[in-house]
Motif scaffolding. Structure first.
Motif, PDB file in Angstrom:
ATOM      1  N   GLY A 157       0.795  -1.218   0.000  1.00 19.47           N
ATOM      2  CA  GLY A 157       0.000   0.000   0.000  1.00 19.47           C
ATOM      3  C   GLY A 157       0.827   1.268   0.000  1.00 19.47           C
ATOM      4  N   SER A 158       2.149   1.133  -0.155  1.00 26.00           N
ATOM      5  CA  SER A 158       3.002   2.317  -0.188  1.00 26.00           C
ATOM      6  C   SER A 158       2.674   3.197  -1.393  1.00 26.00           C
ATOM      7  N   GLY A 315      -8.175  -1.623  -7.493  1.00 29.47           N
ATOM      8  CA  GLY A 315      -7.473  -0.645  -6.676  1.00 29.47           C
ATOM      9  C   GLY A 315      -6.288  -0.041  -7.393  1.00 29.47           C
ATOM     10  N   ALA A 316      -5.983   1.203  -7.062  1.00 33.74           N
ATOM     11  CA  ALA A 316      -4.844   1.885  -7.671  1.00 33.74           C
ATOM     12  C   ALA A 316      -3.564   1.111  -7.394  1.00 33.74           C
ATOM     13  N   GLY A 317      -2.714   1.043  -8.397  1.00 30.99           N
ATOM     14  CA  GLY A 317      -1.464   0.308  -8.265  1.00 30.99           C
ATOM     15  C   GLY A 317      -1.548  -1.134  -8.716  1.00 30.99           C
ATOM     16  N   GLY A 470       0.137   0.556 -13.424  1.00 26.18           N
ATOM     17  CA  GLY A 470       0.392   0.071 -12.074  1.00 26.18           C
ATOM     18  C   GLY A 470       0.924   1.114 -11.130  1.00 26.18           C
ATOM     19  N   GLY A 471       0.946   2.402 -11.529  1.00 27.36           N
ATOM     20  CA  GLY A 471       1.422   3.458 -10.647  1.00 27.36           C
ATOM     21  C   GLY A 471       0.560   3.555  -9.396  1.00 27.36           C
ATOM     22  N   SER A 472       1.188   3.918  -8.277  1.00 26.55           N
ATOM     23  CA  SER A 472       0.479   3.916  -6.998  1.00 26.55           C
ATOM     24  C   SER A 472      -0.684   4.899  -6.966  1.00 26.55           C
ATOM     25  N   ASN A 473      -0.625   5.959  -7.772  1.00 25.82           N
ATOM     26  CA  ASN A 473      -1.725   6.921  -7.844  1.00 25.82           C
ATOM     27  C   ASN A 473      -2.450   6.863  -9.185  1.00 25.82           C
ATOM     28  N   ASN A 474      -2.316   5.742  -9.896  1.00 23.08           N
ATOM     29  CA  ASN A 474      -3.002   5.596 -11.178  1.00 23.08           C
ATOM     30  C   ASN A 474      -4.457   5.216 -10.916  1.00 23.08           C
TER      31      ASN A 474
END
Length: 556
Positions: A157-158, A315-317, A470-474
């Motif tokens: 979840g980072s 979910g994002a990421g 797959g970006g964490s804020n995508n």
């Protein structure tokens, strides 16, 4: 340059150039379906005022400063946080390896100097200070930095993993040196470490709290965390262990949650709060004419946008999935929406011309801006209807947009409803409490969402985690191989001119598919009472209070 106040007047404005580098409203507001009537008025003075300095005025040591915060922060965890308002609080309790100054330049904070990069770009050496002490008494050293960076890279979840790039190893050969090894060169590192990725957490607290660190964060800062009352306030107090304790004047700072801009303004007028963020452009002209109230204002590296869910199913990421709707599968529908938006009219009618239209993630004031990155789709509702016809969808095409339930945000969506109607769209507005909206965005539990990003000094921070597969804020769940390649190449490139060209091409790729439709760019409008000084706000959107103080003469 930080503007200095000249009592008893407001601070003298100092121009600055950006370098490399929104309480619920009545339902009737949403249903009226008309753009607010625009009355004649002078254009606002957009001269940047980034701070009110103490200068040679005497300060009253101690006291509790109260800041009205326009939304509740998410968890106070540098690894997982995604809220601008969390950064307000963490700025006083959790210093970073680097920071930006009023001019947008990167400067050392907990680092002793700027990084040294090897000739091949694969090894970054960061000298760090050894005089700081964490608020729990744990000594600050390179090992603590390594512990923090490893957590950013490994914790499920980072939100920091993408920001740090293709790291292969992090080590501390001695107490004052951190070495980061890369698979490929990564130019945006220093800028990333000037934000949450660079906030260093106490290893002792991490051992004790683990994933619950955000409930009681311990770092190095002028203040230390004391208490949080959910949906009400967060309190921090002076840390006697701080390495520059003699520069800290306040006993405590209370961040009081006030989501209604009218309430924030009223509390500023009454003196119940001394600082208030995100003043409404509807109120600010009149407010700053009142005796005893000043205004800090600066442009932004960030943006406000409508994000469409084109593949965020898990979910994002996470790897993108398939959403079987015309909006998600056909770029022509999203392009039609972009063409239907009258950005100039939005900022003029909704925000009294205080804000500026935005069409990409890259501010035109950035040193990386090019003609390609600053290009804006025209307002063309006729072409929008043609694209919807080509896509074979029924008109008006209905889109539900979830939005923060603040008055300005709802006013924006009302105007957006009207703006896109001529282009063949029926926007249905769903107001949501801000912190809940952040969760909705991350989970992918939306068709469209209107939120923004406060911005980072390096374009990588405004693009990579949002636009990479797959970006964490995508949050859109968008995937485009060319965009992935451009993000990677721009991060590896050391020549600023080449990086600028790559970001310009990335904007063109994004505008061809429109997973996000960028709308406008805010000005940070922060009000303060003139009995306080030492307050600063820069183009990263964060209000800095660590060196704030009450004036001994009450501002006279």
């Amino acid at each position: 340059m930080t503007a200095r106040a000249a009592p008893p007047h407001r601070p003298t404005a100092a121009p600055r150039t950006l370098l490399a580098p929104l309480a619920g409203a009545a339902a009737a507001l949403l249903l009226a379906g008309c753009v607010p009537v625009q009355t004649a008025r002078p254009s606002p003075d957009r001269t940047d005022v980034t701070g009110v300095a103490i200068g040679d005025r005497a300060v009253a040591e101690g006291g509790d400063l109260v800041m009205a915060l326009s939304a509740e922060p998410d968890r106070l965890d540098p690894t997982t946080s995604s809220s601008l308002y969390t950064r307000y609080v963490m700025q006083t309790v959790c210093e970073k390896l680097y920071d930006i100054d009023a001019e947008g330049d990167l400067v050392p904070m907990l680092a002793a100097e700027l990084p040294r990069v090897s000739d091949d770009g694969l090894t970054v050496t960061i000298p760090v200070r050894t005089d700081p002490v964490f608020a729990d008494g744990t000594p600050f050293d390179a090992g603590a930095v390594v512990t923090t960076l490893e957590r950013h890279l490994a914790l499920e979840g980072s939100s920091r993993r993408t920001e740090l790039g293709p790291v292969t190893d992090v080590s501390a050969p001695d107490d004052s040196t951190v070495v980061i090894t890369y698979e490929t060169p990564f130019s945006p590192l220093t800028a990333a470490l000037a934000d949450r990725a660079g906030m260093v957490m106490s290893p002792t607290a991490l051992d004790e709290l683990g994933e619950d660190f955000g409930d009681a964060p311990v770092c190095v800062g002028p203040m230390k965390f004391t208490e949080r009352v959910p949906q009400t306030s967060i309190t921090v107090e002076r840390d006697p262990l701080y390495y520059a304790a003699d520069e800290v004047h306040l006993d405590s700072i209370t961040y009081r949650i006030m989501t209604d801009a009218n309430i924030r303004a009223a509390n500023l007028r009454s003196g119940d709060v001394q600082v208030a963020d995100s003043l409404s452009p509807q109120d600010v002209d009149a407010l700053v004419q009142e005796d005893g109230i000043g205004l800090l204002q600066t442009g932004s590296f960030g943006y406000q946008a409508v994000t469409f869910n084109v593949g965020n199913t898990d979910g994002a990421g996470q790897p993108p999935g398939r959403i079987d709707t015309p909006l998600a599968t056909d770029p022509r529908v999203r392009e039609a929406f972009s063409l239907a938006v009258d950005r100039e009219a939005l900022v003029d009618s909704v925000f009294n011309d205080w804000y500026e239209p935005a069409c990409s993630f890259l501010s035109p004031d950035s040193a990386y801006a090019t003609e390609a990155s600053s290009a804006c789709p025209p307002h063309d509702p006729a072409r929008a209807r043609e694209l919807l016809a080509e896509a074979g969808v029924e008109v008006p095409y209905r889109i539900e947009v979830q939005v923060s339930n603040t008055a300005d945000s709802l006013r924006l969506l009302q105007a957006l409803q009207a703006s896109v109607r001529d282009g063949g769209f029926d926007v249905v507005v769903r107001p949501v409490e801000y912190s809940t909206l952040l969760d909705v965005q991350t989970r992918g539990d939306f068709e469209a969402v209107q939120l923004g990003w406060s911005g980072r000094v390096d374009p990588h921070g405004n693009s990579a985690s949002f636009l990479s597969t797959g970006g964490s804020n995508n949050y859109a769940g968008w995937s485009n191989p060319e965009a992935d390649d451009l993000v990677t190449r721009a991060a590896q490139e050391t020549d600023p001119a080449v990086r600028a060209q790559l970001y310009g091409r990335l904007v063109e790729v994004v505008q061809a598919e429109d997973p996000l439709v960028y709308l406008y760019r805010v000005r940070s409008l922060t009000g303060y009472t003139e009995d306080v000084a030492g307050i600063e706000t820069y183009a990263d959107g964060v209000v800095r209070l660590g060196r704030a103080a009450f004036l001994a003469d009450g501002g006279e």
